[in-house]
Design an enzyme around this catalytic site. Structure first.
Site, mmCIF file in Angstrom:
data_model
loop_
_atom_site.group_PDB
_atom_site.id
_atom_site.type_symbol
_atom_site.label_atom_id
_atom_site.label_comp_id
_atom_site.label_asym_id
_atom_site.label_seq_id
_atom_site.Cartn_x
_atom_site.Cartn_y
_atom_site.Cartn_z
ATOM 1 N N GLU A 1 -9.102 6.442 7.475
ATOM 2 C CA GLU A 1 -7.830 6.751 7.326
ATOM 3 C C GLU A 1 -7.555 7.919 6.565
ATOM 4 O OE1 GLU A 1 -5.891 2.328 7.034
ATOM 5 O OE2 GLU A 1 -7.716 2.636 5.680
ATOM 6 N N ARG B 1 0.645 -1.212 -0.003
ATOM 7 C CA ARG B 1 -0.092 -0.140 0.009
ATOM 8 C C ARG B 1 0.865 1.147 0.061
ATOM 9 N NH1 ARG B 1 -5.581 1.794 0.997
ATOM 10 N NH2 ARG B 1 -6.405 -0.376 1.026
#
Length: 779
Positions: free
Chosen positions: A727, A324
């Site tokens: 997030e 990621r």
């Protein structure tokens, strides 16, 4: 029986898009909210404490616990040989994460054995009676050391698009640089805790503070040597998680369960703050090198990034986390020719793990440093370089992993925010201030965020829900998501209230339980509302469709003539309350319980070719931050923050605002004050609030404006067209160190890039100030 009435136009209380407080908000501030440690301990409950290794890497020569077993109050002592199943709690099948050390210790603080006693004090006293001898082995403690020795938990991985080598060679300008990015402790208010209650046939119920009940269930069963159906895991709420309770909870739950099953008594394991910080994983720290080629206009023509993460002694989730980071090394910027390589370094430190952003923040920090380096080299405002490199339409809309960006709104957010926050005017004011101020310098930065939403491990993108409607019209709601303060439960309840058109107070939000909804994914990847909301909607819609079919049959009307609104139902000319319809349906033997399931559509990714669509959509935001620094001490202060964030069509604007505010402050802490320090022996020195500084209320900027983008709407068919918000806001805080860097660069008239690593502590800021002055004096 039911007379025709005028159908009410009133709205339910607590539907979608209403600004409602957190369902447990009042309980939080009054202390009435029940956490694991508040559960009344069963009679004879034992307390479990683990003995920690004092060596970072070594071979266990002797482990004699016979005296500990005989100590007052001790019910049992557990070593690796006492584990009936597998001595492993790894989350991804790598089998490299022992519950208790066996033969070798891999980091200072690793559990060697565990004692279950009548009290915590007795358990701790018994630990001191054990005879432990460990032969030290060479320890790898840093990323640089791991790279030199090729010590990795997983193989390196590369993403590539275009021809970066030739683009770098032919670019008019070229820069190289390096940045160090520190880790972060989760510092949740409630530490790791599990209460295990033994049942019949060796079964066990585990109350666990976890974001991933199904994984805890699986790992506890694996350690016990039992099938998953022998273990039930339940959690009503956590006192914070931030990713630290996604995989890390399994070890402590397993030790509590082992003690409970072995003794036939309930057993609780609760880590104190020091032990929690020493024994559990953190955000990964990174080391990144970049090589960028660009034109006189600041547009990137070629880019190579080589990044390395300290993973600790085992893989944990480092594979997906570092992936990621690679996925987000573009942030909002189009990179035509790019190569991104990442290394997952094995070190003799605690295994690092998930943390809000899951690697994405580290990747974004790298590209934002690249952007600023270009701006300083060309004498341009960094915001102008950001604008020139943004994703655009066809021809400028493909990521380094070959996914087409179809929902880009970064340019709109930047334009709106720069105008509303008076970016241009404030920059001029800051330049005037800095020209007159010898000691204090100010800086400003506007940075955007583009964050991919979905688990990049595709099969995890699924969720389940269970809904019961009782004969009085009240509703019991359960789903696989977990509540850690982020407001997931009330959002999903609002979705159900909207579907049934009943007031929110008619819905009972219940604890997540593996016996109700099985095989769930972690509440992570910012996907909690997206997936669990859709699963709950599916369950509610199933029941509603049954009620519609029944009402149509009962009152002799077409199903299209049955409508729900504001706690009432109309079937043609007949109107009755929701509760009355439910009671009639029950008497007609209509099923009033249903499960719901959701799988995220469109996503697929081939890691071998580093191409595909790993994300369903992107969440966007932008932040302007203004800071002041003291060039004599290195101290910095955030003066003002303006945020514009896209949450689509918000399910609950109050909850979403709280997530944006909290995410920014947590990110600010990571990038400025929260410094993790291991000494040369591998001992974590910052393992308490006295040495590890998280932001306090005094660190909140005096001017702090957060706006949810009014024009936001998800182009994908998410739950009521909302967007994830857990997030992405954390990465808005990347504007903070860039504002600090801007203030430092002012010492050179903005010409020199500040050599500032993260976190930007006073020591690092002061070092960057002195370095900038030294370089300026030689130019």
């Amino acid at each position: 029986m039911f007379e025709a009435q005028t159908f009410t136009s009133a709205r339910i209380q607590g539907g979608v898009r209403e600004k409602l407080p957190h369902d447990s908000g009042a309980k939080h501030v009054t202390g009435e909210a029940f956490y694991i440690d508040d559960i009344v301990e069963p009679l004879g409950c034992l307390h479990v404490v683990a003995a920690k290794s004092t060596i970072a890497h070594g071979r266990i020569i002797k482990l004699n616990v016979s005296q500990a077993r005989e100590a007052p109050g001790v019910a049992c002592v557990l070593t690796a040989t006492d584990i009936p199943g597998q001595n492993d709690v790894s989350p991804t099948g790598t089998n490299d994460d022992p519950c208790l050390a066996d033969g070798v210790v891999h980091f200072q603080g690793q559990p060697l054995f565990a004692v279950a006693a009548e009290t915590i004090e007795q358990a701790r006293a018994a630990i001191g009676l054990a005879e432990v001898e460990i032969e030290p082995l060479d320890a790898i403690l840093t990323i640089e050391d791991a790279l030199a020795k090729k010590s990795f938990v997983l193989d390196p991985h590369t993403m590539r698009r275009g021809e970066p080598d030739s683009a770098l060679e032919t670019a008019p300008k070229r820069l190289k640089g390096r940045i160090e990015i520190g880790g972060q402790d989760h510092f949740y208010l409630e530490g790791q805790v599990s209460l295990a209650i033994p049942g019949e046939d060796g079964d066990v119920l585990v109350h666990c503070s976890t974001q991933h009940p199904s994984e805890v269930q699986h790992n506890v069963a694996k350690v016990l040597g039992r099938p998953d159906n022998a273990v039930t895991v339940e959690v009503r709420r956590m006192g914070g998680g931030f990713g630290g309770k996604e995989t890390q909870a399994s070890q402590w739950a397993a030790l509590a369960a082992l003690a409970a099953v072995k003794t036939g008594r309930a057993a609780k394991m609760r880590l104190d703050r020091d032990d929690d910080m020493i024994m559990t994983g953190k955000r990964h720290d990174f080391l990144a090198d970049y090589d960028v080629g660009f034109g006189e206009d600041g547009v990137i023509q070629g880019l190579a990034i080589d990044m390395a993460a300290r993973c600790g002694f085992s893989a944990d989730l480092s594979g997906a986390i570092v992936d990621r980071a690679m996925f987000h090394a573009d942030n909002c910027y189009y990179l035509d020719n790019v190569e991104i390589t990442a290394h997952r370094c094995r070190t003799n430190t605690v295994s690092n793990t998930a943390f809000r952003g899951f690697g994405g923040p580290q990747g974004m920090v790298v590209i934002e440093r690249v952007i600023e380096a270009i701006a300083r080299a060309l004498g341009l405002d960094p915001l102008e370089v950001r604008r020139r490199n943004l994703y655009g339409g066809p021809g400028r809309d493909v990521t380094p992993y070959h996914m087409t960006v179809e929902d880009n709104v970064a340019d709109q957010l930047i334009d709106e925010l720069s105008a509303s926050a008076r970016y241009v005017e404030r920059r001029a004011e800051i330049e005037t201030f800095n020209a007159k101020s010898l000691i204090l310098k100010r800086g400003i930065a506007l940075t955007p965020v583009k964050f991919g939403i979905s688990f990049t491990t595709t099969f995890l993108n699924q969720a389940g829900a269970l809904i019961h409607v009782y004969t009085d019209g009240s509703v019991h709601l359960n789903h696989g998501g977990t509540e850690m303060g982020q407001g997931l439960f009330i959002k999903v309840a609002q979705v159900v209230a909207e579907e049934f058109q009943i007031d929110l107070d008619r819905i009972k939000i219940s604890a997540t339980n593996t016996g109700k909804v099985p095989n769930t994914s972690a509440t992570a990847a910012s996907s909690g509302s997206d997936m669990n909301g859709m699963a709950a909607l599916a369950a509610a819609r199933t029941i509603r469709e049954r009620l519609v079919a029944f009402a149509a049959r009962r009152f002799g009307v077409a199903e299209s003539d049955v409508t729900f609104r504001a706690n009432r139902v109309r079937a043609g000319d007949h109107e009755l309350s929701f509760a009355e319809l439910v009671k009639l349906a029950y008497l007609d033997r209509v099923q009033l319980s249903a499960t719901g399931f959701y799988r995220t559509p469109k996503i697929q990714y081939d890691r071998e070719t580093a191409s595909g669509r790993p994300f369903y959509y992107f969440a966007y935001g932008a932040a302007v931050t203004e800071v002041a620094i003291d060039t004599l001490t290195g101290e910095s202060k955030v003066l003002a923050v303006d945020i514009l964030h896209d949450v689509g069509k918000s399910l609950n604007p109050v909850i979403d605002l709280g997530q944006v505010e909290g995410g920014f402050i947590q990110g600010m802490g990571w990038l400025t004050t929260e410094e993790l320090f291991w000494n040369n022996e591998g001992r974590l020195a910052t393992h308490a609030p006295s040495t590890y500084k998280i932001p306090t209320c005094g660190d909140r900027p005096e001017h702090f404006t957060v706006t949810l983008w009014e024009r936001g709407e998800n182009v994908e068919e998410t739950i009521h067209r909302s967007k994830a918000v857990g997030e992405p806001p954390l990465m808005l805080a990347i504007s903070v160190p860039h504002a600090i860097s801007d203030a430092i660069s002012s010492l050179s008239g903005g010409r020199l890039l500040a050599n500032l690593d993260m976190p930007a502590t006073p020591e690092r800021v002061l070092a960057a100030v002195e370095d900038t002055r030294a370089r300026e004096s030689t130019t």
